[in-house]
Design an enzyme around this catalytic site. Sequence first.
Site, PDB file in Angstrom:
ATOM      1  N   GLY A  13     -25.330  14.926  54.128  1.00 41.02           N
ATOM      2  CA  GLY A  13     -26.734  14.589  54.393  1.00 41.02           C
ATOM      3  C   GLY A  13     -27.577  15.846  54.577  1.00 41.02           C
ATOM      4  O   GLY A  13     -27.069  16.971  54.470  1.00 41.02           O
ATOM      5  N   TYR A 155     -30.626   2.555  68.428  1.00 44.15           N
ATOM      6  CA  TYR A 155     -30.398   3.982  68.139  1.00 44.15           C
ATOM      7  C   TYR A 155     -30.353   4.793  69.445  1.00 44.15           C
ATOM      8  O   TYR A 155     -29.450   5.613  69.648  1.00 44.15           O
ATOM      9  CB  TYR A 155     -31.522   4.464  67.233  1.00 44.15           C
TER      10      TYR A 155
HETATM   11  N1  CAA Z   1     -45.919   2.608  71.017  1.00 44.72           N
HETATM   12  C1  CAA Z   1     -46.553   1.524  71.517  1.00 44.72           C
HETATM   13  N2  CAA Z   1     -46.834   0.424  70.799  1.00 44.72           N
HETATM   14  C2  CAA Z   1     -46.430   0.419  69.517  1.00 44.72           C
HETATM   15  C3  CAA Z   1     -45.771   1.513  68.925  1.00 44.72           C
HETATM   16  C4  CAA Z   1     -45.521   2.632  69.734  1.00 44.72           C
HETATM   17  N3  CAA Z   1     -44.894   3.709  69.276  1.00 44.72           N
HETATM   18  N4  CAA Z   1     -45.486   1.191  67.648  1.00 44.72           N
HETATM   19  C5  CAA Z   1     -45.970  -0.048  67.440  1.00 44.72           C
HETATM   20  N5  CAA Z   1     -46.556  -0.527  68.545  1.00 44.72           N
HETATM   21  C6  CAA Z   1     -47.189  -1.794  68.762  1.00 44.72           C
HETATM   22  C7  CAA Z   1     -48.205  -2.122  67.677  1.00 44.72           C
HETATM   23  O1  CAA Z   1     -49.444  -1.555  68.010  1.00 44.72           O
HETATM   24  C8  CAA Z   1     -48.243  -3.653  67.750  1.00 44.72           C
HETATM   25  O2  CAA Z   1     -48.984  -4.064  68.883  1.00 44.72           O
HETATM   26  P1  CAA Z   1     -49.731  -5.500  68.935  1.00 44.72           P
HETATM   27  O3  CAA Z   1     -48.661  -6.543  68.735  1.00 44.72           O
HETATM   28  O4  CAA Z   1     -50.367  -5.523  70.284  1.00 44.72           O
HETATM   29  O5  CAA Z   1     -50.699  -5.437  67.789  1.00 44.72           O
HETATM   30  C9  CAA Z   1     -46.792  -3.991  68.000  1.00 44.72           C
HETATM   31  O6  CAA Z   1     -46.213  -2.844  68.622  1.00 44.72           O
HETATM   32  C10 CAA Z   1     -46.080  -4.242  66.695  1.00 44.72           C
HETATM   33  O7  CAA Z   1     -44.843  -4.767  66.993  1.00 44.72           O
HETATM   34  P2  CAA Z   1     -43.888  -5.124  65.796  1.00 44.72           P
HETATM   35  O8  CAA Z   1     -42.606  -5.620  66.332  1.00 44.72           O
HETATM   36  O9  CAA Z   1     -44.587  -6.029  64.802  1.00 44.72           O
HETATM   37  O10 CAA Z   1     -43.695  -3.697  65.166  1.00 44.72           O
HETATM   38  P3  CAA Z   1     -43.530  -3.303  63.651  1.00 44.72           P
HETATM   39  O11 CAA Z   1     -42.472  -4.192  63.079  1.00 44.72           O
HETATM   40  O12 CAA Z   1     -44.821  -3.224  62.971  1.00 44.72           O
HETATM   41  O13 CAA Z   1     -42.962  -1.806  63.761  1.00 44.72           O
HETATM   42  C11 CAA Z   1     -41.307  -0.180  64.231  1.00 44.72           C
HETATM   43  C12 CAA Z   1     -41.939  -1.482  64.677  1.00 44.72           C
HETATM   44  C13 CAA Z   1     -40.620  -0.367  62.849  1.00 44.72           C
HETATM   45  C14 CAA Z   1     -40.246   0.200  65.229  1.00 44.72           C
HETATM   46  C15 CAA Z   1     -42.404   0.891  64.148  1.00 44.72           C
HETATM   47  O14 CAA Z   1     -43.053   0.931  65.389  1.00 44.72           O
HETATM   48  C16 CAA Z   1     -41.844   2.274  63.843  1.00 44.72           C
HETATM   49  O15 CAA Z   1     -41.378   2.572  62.737  1.00 44.72           O
HETATM   50  N6  CAA Z   1     -41.867   3.166  64.840  1.00 44.72           N
HETATM   51  C17 CAA Z   1     -41.339   4.511  64.718  1.00 44.72           C
HETATM   52  C18 CAA Z   1     -39.910   4.522  65.198  1.00 44.72           C
HETATM   53  C19 CAA Z   1     -39.371   5.907  65.172  1.00 44.72           C
HETATM   54  O16 CAA Z   1     -39.967   6.865  65.665  1.00 44.72           O
HETATM   55  N7  CAA Z   1     -38.182   6.088  64.609  1.00 44.72           N
HETATM   56  C20 CAA Z   1     -37.607   7.385  64.557  1.00 44.72           C
HETATM   57  C21 CAA Z   1     -36.813   7.498  63.302  1.00 44.72           C
HETATM   58  S1  CAA Z   1     -36.244   9.148  63.032  1.00 44.72           S
HETATM   59  C22 CAA Z   1     -34.980   9.327  64.095  1.00 44.72           C
HETATM   60  O17 CAA Z   1     -34.573   8.438  64.759  1.00 44.72           O
HETATM   61  C23 CAA Z   1     -34.342  10.683  64.149  1.00 44.72           C
HETATM   62  C24 CAA Z   1     -34.305  11.197  65.500  1.00 44.72           C
HETATM   63  O18 CAA Z   1     -33.251  11.246  66.092  1.00 44.72           O
HETATM   64  C25 CAA Z   1     -35.530  11.738  66.123  1.00 44.72           C
END
Ligand code: CAA
Length: 248
Positions: A13, A155
């Site tokens: 990777g 995770y």
């Molecule tokens: N903080 C607070 N609220 C959040 C938020 C956050 N970070 N992200 C989304 N929300 C809120 C939205 O505003 C929405 O609010 P309302 O319902 O009041 O409108 C609600 O949460 C949406 O909820 P859903 O369940 O519908 O969320 P979604 O399916 O649209 O998305 C998710 C969820 C896929 C987790 C998305 O938030 C996302 O991709 N987040 C990033 C996750 C992340 O950082 N992953 C890291 C990957 S890299 C890694 O992991 C490597 C490492 O080690 C660092």
Amino acid sequence: MSGRVAVVTGGTGTIGTEVCKHLGAAGHRVVALCLPGTPDCVPDTWEAARKAEGYDMRVVGCDVADYEDTAQAFAQIEADIGPVDILVNAAGITRDATLRKMDPKQWREVIAANLDSVFNTTRCAFPGMMDRGFGRIVNISSVNGMKGQFGQANYAASKAGIHGFTMSAAREGARKGVTVNTVSPGYIESPMIMAVPEEHRAKIMAEIPVGRFGKPAEIGRLIAFLTADESGFITGAEIAINGGQHMQ
Ligand code: CAA
């Protein structure tokens, strides 16, 4: 150059490849493990690319989430190349979803790939390291295992679990020359980060004091340091490498 045998899971990777290259540059004989059938796991291409860069490295296909498969891979490596002195657990996946939406399969897959794998590989390599009086194990966790992350209960649990494992194994290995440490990267330039929707990525970037994502080579450099023969007094540590995103 000590010419020790080093195994890196997730070794083909983005981060794993840099770890392999840094261990290769330190003079070790490197074996990269990867999960057959995944896009990153194309052994001939990867080995040829490393050869073009001046390294001689092997790839072994292995599902590290499966104990039997892992045991077979380690037996093969020991027979073909030699006993494993350095183990870097870099294999990891995400299945991000809020808890309301996360299904048991998303939970299980992440725990199996990220945490079961650390037990499986360590269980195979650790007894030999203790018997020979030398070993270096580095488990790659994450900033999100230290602080939690919206949408990553699976995770973050797997990554936090890794450090509990590290500290226990470190205690068991301490009198036998085996060090075990956790490296917890923040957001590193990799496909895993690029899979995060742009709006979320922009918010994360704004939280990083250094003002950029990390580079895979920066992880490789740290791991080469921790796995050196001279690093025997560092054990049971969790070392953050996250551009200041999370300070403790
Ligand atoms: N903080 C607070 N609220 C959040 C938020 C956050 N970070 N992200 C989304 N929300 C809120 C939205 O505003 C929405 O609010 P309302 O319902 O009041 O409108 C609600 O949460 C949406 O909820 P859903 O369940 O519908 O969320 P979604 O399916 O649209 O998305 C998710 C969820 C896929 C987790 C998305 O938030 C996302 O991709 N987040 C990033 C996750 C992340 O950082 N992953 C890291 C990957 S890299 C890694 O992991 C490597 C490492 O080690 C660092």
